[in-house]
Design a protein around this motif. Sequence first.
Motif, PDB file in Angstrom:
ATOM      1  N   TYR A  46      -7.152   1.171  -6.419  1.00  0.00           N
ATOM      2  CA  TYR A  46      -7.532   2.583  -6.358  1.00  0.00           C
ATOM      3  C   TYR A  46      -6.535   3.393  -7.187  1.00  0.00           C
ATOM      4  CZ  TYR A  46     -10.476   1.595  -2.242  1.00  0.00           C
ATOM      5  OH  TYR A  46     -11.428   1.106  -1.380  1.00  0.00           O
ATOM      6  N   ARG A  50      -1.126   7.722  -8.854  1.00  0.00           N
ATOM      7  CA  ARG A  50      -0.763   6.828  -7.751  1.00  0.00           C
ATOM      8  C   ARG A  50      -1.806   5.709  -7.673  1.00  0.00           C
ATOM      9  NH1 ARG A  50      -0.125  10.023  -2.244  1.00  0.00           N
ATOM     10  NH2 ARG A  50      -2.386  10.032  -2.541  1.00  0.00           N
ATOM     11  N   LYS A  72      -3.057   2.143  -5.198  1.00  0.00           N
ATOM     12  CA  LYS A  72      -2.901   1.269  -4.035  1.00  0.00           C
ATOM     13  C   LYS A  72      -3.876   0.120  -4.176  1.00  0.00           C
ATOM     14  CE  LYS A  72      -5.843   4.067  -0.958  1.00  0.00           C
ATOM     15  NZ  LYS A  72      -5.888   4.772   0.351  1.00  0.00           N
ATOM     16  N   TRP A  73      -3.511  -1.019  -3.584  1.00  0.00           N
ATOM     17  CA  TRP A  73      -4.307  -2.228  -3.704  1.00  0.00           C
ATOM     18  C   TRP A  73      -5.070  -2.489  -2.412  1.00  0.00           C
ATOM     19  CZ3 TRP A  73       0.630  -1.999  -5.814  1.00  0.00           C
ATOM     20  CH2 TRP A  73       0.719  -2.216  -7.201  1.00  0.00           C
ATOM     21  N   LYS A  74      -6.227  -3.126  -2.575  1.00  0.00           N
ATOM     22  CA  LYS A  74      -7.066  -3.482  -1.429  1.00  0.00           C
ATOM     23  C   LYS A  74      -7.432  -4.954  -1.534  1.00  0.00           C
ATOM     24  CE  LYS A  74     -11.525  -2.378   0.772  1.00  0.00           C
ATOM     25  NZ  LYS A  74     -12.168  -3.691   0.558  1.00  0.00           N
ATOM     26  N   ARG A 123      -5.132  -2.714   3.036  1.00  0.00           N
ATOM     27  CA  ARG A 123      -4.770  -1.806   1.959  1.00  0.00           C
ATOM     28  C   ARG A 123      -3.267  -1.576   1.974  1.00  0.00           C
ATOM     29  NH1 ARG A 123      -9.331   3.052   1.849  1.00  0.00           N
ATOM     30  NH2 ARG A 123     -11.177   1.692   1.827  1.00  0.00           N
ATOM     31  N   THR A 124      -2.694  -1.503   0.790  1.00  0.00           N
ATOM     32  CA  THR A 124      -1.264  -1.240   0.699  1.00  0.00           C
ATOM     33  C   THR A 124      -1.017   0.266   0.711  1.00  0.00           C
ATOM     34  OG1 THR A 124      -1.220  -1.106  -1.723  1.00  0.00           O
ATOM     35  CG2 THR A 124      -1.042  -3.299  -0.735  1.00  0.00           C
ATOM     36  N   TRP A 125       0.258   0.638   0.805  1.00  0.00           N
ATOM     37  CA  TRP A 125       0.632   2.035   0.678  1.00  0.00           C
ATOM     38  C   TRP A 125       0.554   2.433  -0.800  1.00  0.00           C
ATOM     39  CZ3 TRP A 125       3.521  -2.014   2.455  1.00  0.00           C
ATOM     40  CH2 TRP A 125       4.470  -2.532   1.553  1.00  0.00           C
ATOM     41  N   HIS A 126       0.676   3.733  -1.073  1.00  0.00           N
ATOM     42  CA  HIS A 126       0.596   4.223  -2.445  1.00  0.00           C
ATOM     43  C   HIS A 126       1.861   3.868  -3.236  1.00  0.00           C
ATOM     44  CE1 HIS A 126      -2.652   6.930  -0.918  1.00  0.00           C
ATOM     45  NE2 HIS A 126      -3.127   6.702  -2.119  1.00  0.00           N
ATOM     46  N   HIS A 127       1.652   3.601  -4.525  1.00  0.00           N
ATOM     47  CA  HIS A 127       2.754   3.392  -5.456  1.00  0.00           C
ATOM     48  C   HIS A 127       2.602   4.388  -6.600  1.00  0.00           C
ATOM     49  CE1 HIS A 127       4.224  -0.561  -3.893  1.00  0.00           C
ATOM     50  NE2 HIS A 127       2.997  -0.605  -3.423  1.00  0.00           N
TER      51      HIS A 127
END
Length: 231
Positions: A115, A186, A188-190, A195-199
Amino acid sequence: MEEDPNPPKGQNQHHHLPPPNKIQMNNHKASPSPYGGGGGGSSPKRAACTFITVFLLAVGITLLVLWLVYRPHKPRFTVVGAAVYALNTTSPPLLSAALQFNVLIRNPNKRVSIYYDRFSAFVSYRNQPITQQVLLPPLFLEKHSQVSLSPVIGGTPMPVTVEVANGLAMDESYGVVGLKLVFLGRVKWKAGGLRTWHHGLYVKCDLLVGLKKGFVGQVPLLQAQACDVDL
């Protein structure tokens, strides 16, 4: 003569002592256990510690396996085309730029979707922004997929230094202009239901384009246009 039924003290008296082995056994039974209560009280604590250790070890191994299987690779940005509709300076130094770039964004992951949000882009020249940031729509890239973007960036005159204005005139006289296309946002991976946190995302595309003063339209790209992606 009759025997005296009560012989004198100290004579013909026998003291019956328990055998030595029995004394040792009795002494052993009477001594307290160094663990208290025969050692039975420490068993529940030892079992709880063993359970916690095994549980944490299993969780660690599971997370390691998941990371090895689903670890996300960085997205890939590649500039495949560019057009210049305006790139002019005035006095006092103001630079008017209107540029369009065709960019391929690829998700190289086979098990992870990506995302993008708070996505924007701008262009700089000689480490100075020459366009305002343009807000781009959010993106969702499925596993092992790619999308093409063609944002038009610029249109509003930007104040620049005299060095930047003179450098642009000199570069256009040579026919080669170095530009930098920058993406911010930003990600994030799914993976499955996780789902991960935002990077934070920072993408830098260093471009060399063939451009003469006053030219308008598609311009050639003069070097490999793979971008640096920083997460």
